[in-house]
Write a protein that holds these residues in place. Sequence first.
Motif, PDB file in Angstrom:
ATOM      1  N   GLY A  43      11.249  -3.085-136.988  1.00 52.52           N
ATOM      2  CA  GLY A  43      11.608  -1.987-136.084  1.00 52.52           C
ATOM      3  C   GLY A  43      11.525  -2.391-134.627  1.00 52.52           C
ATOM      4  O   GLY A  43      12.367  -2.009-133.814  1.00 52.52           O
ATOM      5  N   SER A  44      10.517  -3.205-134.292  1.00 48.86           N
ATOM      6  CA  SER A  44      10.353  -3.670-132.910  1.00 48.86           C
ATOM      7  C   SER A  44      11.494  -4.596-132.506  1.00 48.86           C
ATOM      8  O   SER A  44      12.042  -4.470-131.403  1.00 48.86           O
ATOM      9  N   ILE A  45      11.851  -5.525-133.408  1.00 52.30           N
ATOM     10  CA  ILE A  45      12.949  -6.451-133.104  1.00 52.30           C
ATOM     11  C   ILE A  45      14.258  -5.689-132.959  1.00 52.30           C
ATOM     12  O   ILE A  45      15.045  -5.948-132.042  1.00 52.30           O
ATOM     13  N   HIS A  46      14.497  -4.727-133.865  1.00 49.92           N
ATOM     14  CA  HIS A  46      15.719  -3.922-133.784  1.00 49.92           C
ATOM     15  C   HIS A  46      15.771  -3.126-132.489  1.00 49.92           C
ATOM     16  O   HIS A  46      16.792  -3.100-131.795  1.00 49.92           O
ATOM     17  N   PHE A  47      14.667  -2.473-132.147  1.00 46.44           N
ATOM     18  CA  PHE A  47      14.581  -1.674-130.915  1.00 46.44           C
ATOM     19  C   PHE A  47      14.890  -2.547-129.709  1.00 46.44           C
ATOM     20  O   PHE A  47      15.689  -2.178-128.837  1.00 46.44           O
ATOM     21  N   PHE A  48      14.272  -3.729-129.657  1.00 50.77           N
ATOM     22  CA  PHE A  48      14.419  -4.601-128.492  1.00 50.77           C
ATOM     23  C   PHE A  48      15.854  -5.100-128.343  1.00 50.77           C
ATOM     24  O   PHE A  48      16.442  -5.022-127.261  1.00 50.77           O
ATOM     25  N   ILE A  49      16.430  -5.615-129.414  1.00 48.49           N
ATOM     26  CA  ILE A  49      17.788  -6.175-129.328  1.00 48.49           C
ATOM     27  C   ILE A  49      18.810  -5.078-129.047  1.00 48.49           C
ATOM     28  O   ILE A  49      19.658  -5.210-128.161  1.00 48.49           O
ATOM     29  N   GLY A 225      10.615  -4.014-123.820  1.00 49.92           N
ATOM     30  CA  GLY A 225       9.474  -4.550-124.550  1.00 49.92           C
ATOM     31  C   GLY A 225       8.348  -3.533-124.674  1.00 49.92           C
ATOM     32  O   GLY A 225       7.755  -3.360-125.750  1.00 49.92           O
ATOM     33  N   ILE A 226       8.049  -2.843-123.573  1.00 54.87           N
ATOM     34  CA  ILE A 226       7.015  -1.797-123.601  1.00 54.87           C
ATOM     35  C   ILE A 226       7.445  -0.663-124.527  1.00 54.87           C
ATOM     36  O   ILE A 226       6.650  -0.146-125.315  1.00 54.87           O
ATOM     37  N   GLY A 227       8.720  -0.306-124.439  1.00 56.69           N
ATOM     38  CA  GLY A 227       9.239   0.761-125.298  1.00 56.69           C
ATOM     39  C   GLY A 227       9.126   0.405-126.775  1.00 56.69           C
ATOM     40  O   GLY A 227       8.732   1.242-127.598  1.00 56.69           O
ATOM     41  N   ALA A 228       9.476  -0.842-127.118  1.00 56.83           N
ATOM     42  CA  ALA A 228       9.377  -1.285-128.515  1.00 56.83           C
ATOM     43  C   ALA A 228       7.930  -1.254-128.995  1.00 56.83           C
ATOM     44  O   ALA A 228       7.648  -0.883-130.146  1.00 56.83           O
ATOM     45  N   THR A 229       7.003  -1.628-128.117  1.00 64.98           N
ATOM     46  CA  THR A 229       5.576  -1.619-128.478  1.00 64.98           C
ATOM     47  C   THR A 229       5.088  -0.196-128.721  1.00 64.98           C
ATOM     48  O   THR A 229       4.403   0.089-129.716  1.00 64.98           O
ATOM     49  N   ILE A 230       5.437   0.706-127.805  1.00 62.05           N
ATOM     50  CA  ILE A 230       5.031   2.112-127.955  1.00 62.05           C
ATOM     51  C   ILE A 230       5.633   2.703-129.227  1.00 62.05           C
ATOM     52  O   ILE A 230       4.959   3.392-130.002  1.00 62.05           O
ATOM     53  N   HIS A 231       6.921   2.404-129.443  1.00 64.42           N
ATOM     54  CA  HIS A 231       7.663   3.011-130.552  1.00 64.42           C
ATOM     55  C   HIS A 231       7.137   2.579-131.911  1.00 64.42           C
ATOM     56  O   HIS A 231       7.096   3.383-132.860  1.00 64.42           O
ATOM     57  N   ASN A 232       6.703   1.320-132.032  1.00 62.80           N
ATOM     58  CA  ASN A 232       6.390   0.781-133.351  1.00 62.80           C
ATOM     59  C   ASN A 232       4.938   0.399-133.585  1.00 62.80           C
ATOM     60  O   ASN A 232       4.534   0.224-134.738  1.00 62.80           O
TER      61      ASN A 232
END
Length: 338
Positions: A43-49, A225-232
Amino acid sequence: MYIIEQFFGFLNNQLLKMTWLYELVRLLVEKVFRLSIKERLGGSIHFFIYDTIKIFILLSVLIFIISYIQSYFPPERTKKILGNIKGIKGNILGALLGTITPFCSCSSIPIFIGFTAAGLPLGVTFSFLISSPLVDLGSLMILMSFFGIKIALAYVVVGLILAVIGGTLIDKLNMEKYVEGYVKEIEDVDVEVAELTREDRINYSKDQVKFIINKVWLYILIGVGIGATIHNWIPQSVIENVIGSKNPFAVLLATVVGIPMYADIFGTIPIAEALVGKGVQLGTVLSFMMAVTALSLPSIIMLSKVVKRKLLYVFVSIVSAGIIIIGYLFNLYSYVFM
């Protein structure tokens, strides 16, 4: 009517939300990386890309369009337009002109100096200074792609209202004497505005895309990156306890945390998206975004070299109070937009 709704829904999904890109990145993560996007890492990789590519595509297209429009309003012409309008109309026009300048708060300050040196009313220049980093056409379109038209329009409207009210209050306080003396002594040269050809405007727009992307790419990557961390990775219960509806001081905390950060709105949107996804109230998220873009610490330091402390304190106090009030009002009436 149904056909029209379907047509605009299709455009919104494919052009703004880029659902096609979402699916392509999902296939990349699941088929190539062999990770599920429902799990933390996938989910983090998907969010980031997905968010990174989406923002850069939208940003490049929108900066080009906005810069083409902006080529018709160079600082010299803008000064002439603003110089002929006084009072609240001048504040409104100053705030609106700020929407066609795709600059961060630090980049707006040199234009602010030029306007002040040209003798424009101080309130009008501050309306421009508040509006320019806070609201622009690009942020409207990108906000629409992430949050929908209601929230995007609400953000733009309250941003403009804050800019108009802030500039008007500063004007009524008669604080011209608190502008540093050297600013008033700068010679204002009335340069003849050269008429650009279509090719000139296109080249200018291309250059602006390169210039602004080079300035903001790192902040966008950090924000995503911060968003992906918060999200997942950060549990919803933690977010809820710190800046959720259970904390009556969430808006104040979001504003205070946002001020020291340095980013433009494009870097804050992925963080805002993740916070909304975690259930943080809309007003709290908007307060964070506004604090980061309008009151970043570097811009305040730059402004302190242009105005004296009393005017700087008044500016920060008015904008901070406005952001906090907006945050609590949106939390109170968020059901209208969600």
